[in-house]
Design a protein around this motif. Structure first.
Motif, mmCIF file in Angstrom:
data_model
loop_
_atom_site.group_PDB
_atom_site.id
_atom_site.type_symbol
_atom_site.label_atom_id
_atom_site.label_comp_id
_atom_site.label_asym_id
_atom_site.label_seq_id
_atom_site.Cartn_x
_atom_site.Cartn_y
_atom_site.Cartn_z
ATOM 1 N N ILE A 1 56.798 -15.379 -47.275
ATOM 2 C CA ILE A 1 55.834 -15.393 -46.174
ATOM 3 C C ILE A 1 56.628 -15.181 -44.896
ATOM 4 O O ILE A 1 57.515 -15.964 -44.560
ATOM 5 N N LEU A 2 56.324 -14.087 -44.202
ATOM 6 C CA LEU A 2 57.109 -13.671 -43.039
ATOM 7 C C LEU A 2 56.424 -14.133 -41.762
ATOM 8 O O LEU A 2 55.283 -13.776 -41.486
ATOM 9 N N GLY A 3 57.145 -14.928 -40.975
ATOM 10 C CA GLY A 3 56.597 -15.508 -39.761
ATOM 11 C C GLY A 3 56.604 -14.555 -38.582
ATOM 12 O O GLY A 3 56.907 -13.365 -38.707
ATOM 13 N N SER A 4 56.302 -15.107 -37.404
ATOM 14 C CA SER A 4 56.167 -14.313 -36.179
ATOM 15 C C SER A 4 57.394 -13.446 -35.923
ATOM 16 O O SER A 4 58.517 -13.952 -35.822
ATOM 17 N N GLY A 5 57.163 -12.130 -35.829
ATOM 18 C CA GLY A 5 58.229 -11.204 -35.488
ATOM 19 C C GLY A 5 59.200 -10.904 -36.609
ATOM 20 O O GLY A 5 60.154 -10.150 -36.420
ATOM 21 N N HIS B 1 54.806 -16.977 -25.795
ATOM 22 C CA HIS B 1 54.911 -16.369 -27.130
ATOM 23 C C HIS B 1 55.722 -15.086 -27.110
ATOM 24 O O HIS B 1 56.311 -14.708 -28.125
ATOM 25 N N SER B 2 55.775 -14.407 -25.965
ATOM 26 C CA SER B 2 56.573 -13.175 -25.899
ATOM 27 C C SER B 2 58.038 -13.457 -26.173
ATOM 28 O O SER B 2 58.753 -12.619 -26.732
ATOM 29 N N GLU B 3 58.506 -14.653 -25.782
ATOM 30 C CA GLU B 3 59.895 -15.034 -26.064
ATOM 31 C C GLU B 3 60.116 -15.146 -27.564
ATOM 32 O O GLU B 3 61.170 -14.773 -28.086
ATOM 33 N N SER C 1 62.922 -12.958 -32.155
ATOM 34 C CA SER C 1 62.792 -12.529 -33.550
ATOM 35 C C SER C 1 63.347 -11.117 -33.726
ATOM 36 O O SER C 1 64.011 -10.820 -34.729
ATOM 37 N N LYS C 2 63.082 -10.239 -32.760
ATOM 38 C CA LYS C 2 63.617 -8.875 -32.831
ATOM 39 C C LYS C 2 65.141 -8.885 -32.744
ATOM 40 O O LYS C 2 65.819 -8.101 -33.414
#
Length: 271
Positions: free
Chosen positions: A21-25, A241-243, A248-249
């Motif tokens: 299960i892949l989370g945010s980003g 949330h943008s942070e 994540s990137k």
């Protein structure tokens, strides 16, 4: 469930042994699978489409290091306004497909002040502070026991394997306790202080319900948090949330490499 399983099996011709299960980003990992078959959540009976930025909402089947697996490219959260049964329905489907290991990942806020954004943390244990348990309701003994033991929700052997993988690759890896809040508001500084006193190293808005379901069904769990920000009150900057998606990137390559090597080890253990 039968309608869901029939639909999915009509689209694939493999039996996944590892689910992730892949989370945010963190969804880019799914794009690295070989012989990939993607199914949108919106097409699957019983699934809800994720509404959160960074969660595209696809089931992706394929192979990694020769291991047949299925990725949830994005998850559904309780704070999106649906029932807990609907939140964990995809996890129940992954278990029903026959996975032996579930890797749960998330973006989390760092509570341990020795952590820094960009760290990966192995989840050793969790604290369910949400006030709700996904096993509430009738229990089918064919799925698992009425009162499952949670002592080793995060499999000890998988934890040791992941630490060996990190050591071999020279990846600095944290380890700690993840505390689950429902969200969607970020925690207050006072709540973070409480979390630290209670023994939490990171906080987040997911993962725990999925880990409980997998444990109930006898599936081994490996949990990985990406520390995308320090929690409220540790730094003076406001949380956004943008942070989460930006950090994540930044860790994309190291995250993919680490998870890939863990899956390779899981494949070796099966052979």
């Amino acid at each position: 469930m039968h309608k869901t399983m029939d639909f999915i099996k009509s689209k694939i011709n493999m039996e996944p042994k590892v689910g992730i299960i892949l989370g945010s980003g963190l969804g880019d990992f799914a794009d690295t699978l070989e012989e990939a078959v993607s199914i949108l959540y919106s097409e699957i009976p019983g699934f809800h489409q994720s509404t959160v930025v960074g969660h595209s909402g696809e089931l992706v089947f394929g192979y990694k290091e020769g291991v047949p697996m299925v990725c949830m490219k994005g998850r559904i959260h309780y704070y999106e306004g649906i029932s807990m049964d609907q939140v964990v329905f995809p996890t129940k489907v992954l278990c029903a497909l026959g996975i032996e290991t579930l890797i749960v990942t998330n973006a989390a806020g760092g509570v341990n002040e020795e952590f820094k954004p960009g760290d990966l943390m192995l989840i050793r244990d969790h604290i369910n502070f949400a006030g709700i348990n996904p096993l509430i309701g009738p229990n089918d003994e064919k799925d698992g026991p009425r009162f499952p033991d949670m002592t080793y929700t995060y499999d000890k052997d998988h934890l040791e394997m992941a630490k060996r993988v990190a050591d071999t690759s020279g990846l600095g890896l944290q380890e700690g306790v993840y505390m689950y809040f429902t969200g969607p508001s970020y925690e207050t500084p006072a709540e973070i202080k409480m979390a630290r006193i209670l023994g939490a190293d990171a906080v987040g808005m997911s993962t725990v319900p999925e880990a409980i379901i997998a444990n109930h069904r006898g599936v081994k769990v490996l949990g990985i948090s990406c520390i995308t920000n320090m929690a409220a009150g540790i730094l003076e900057t406001p949380l956004d949330h943008s942070e989460v998606t930006e950090v994540s990137k930044m860790v994309r390559e190291s995250f993919i490499a680490f998870v890939t090597n863990c899956i390779k080890e899981l494949g070796n253990e099966r052979n």
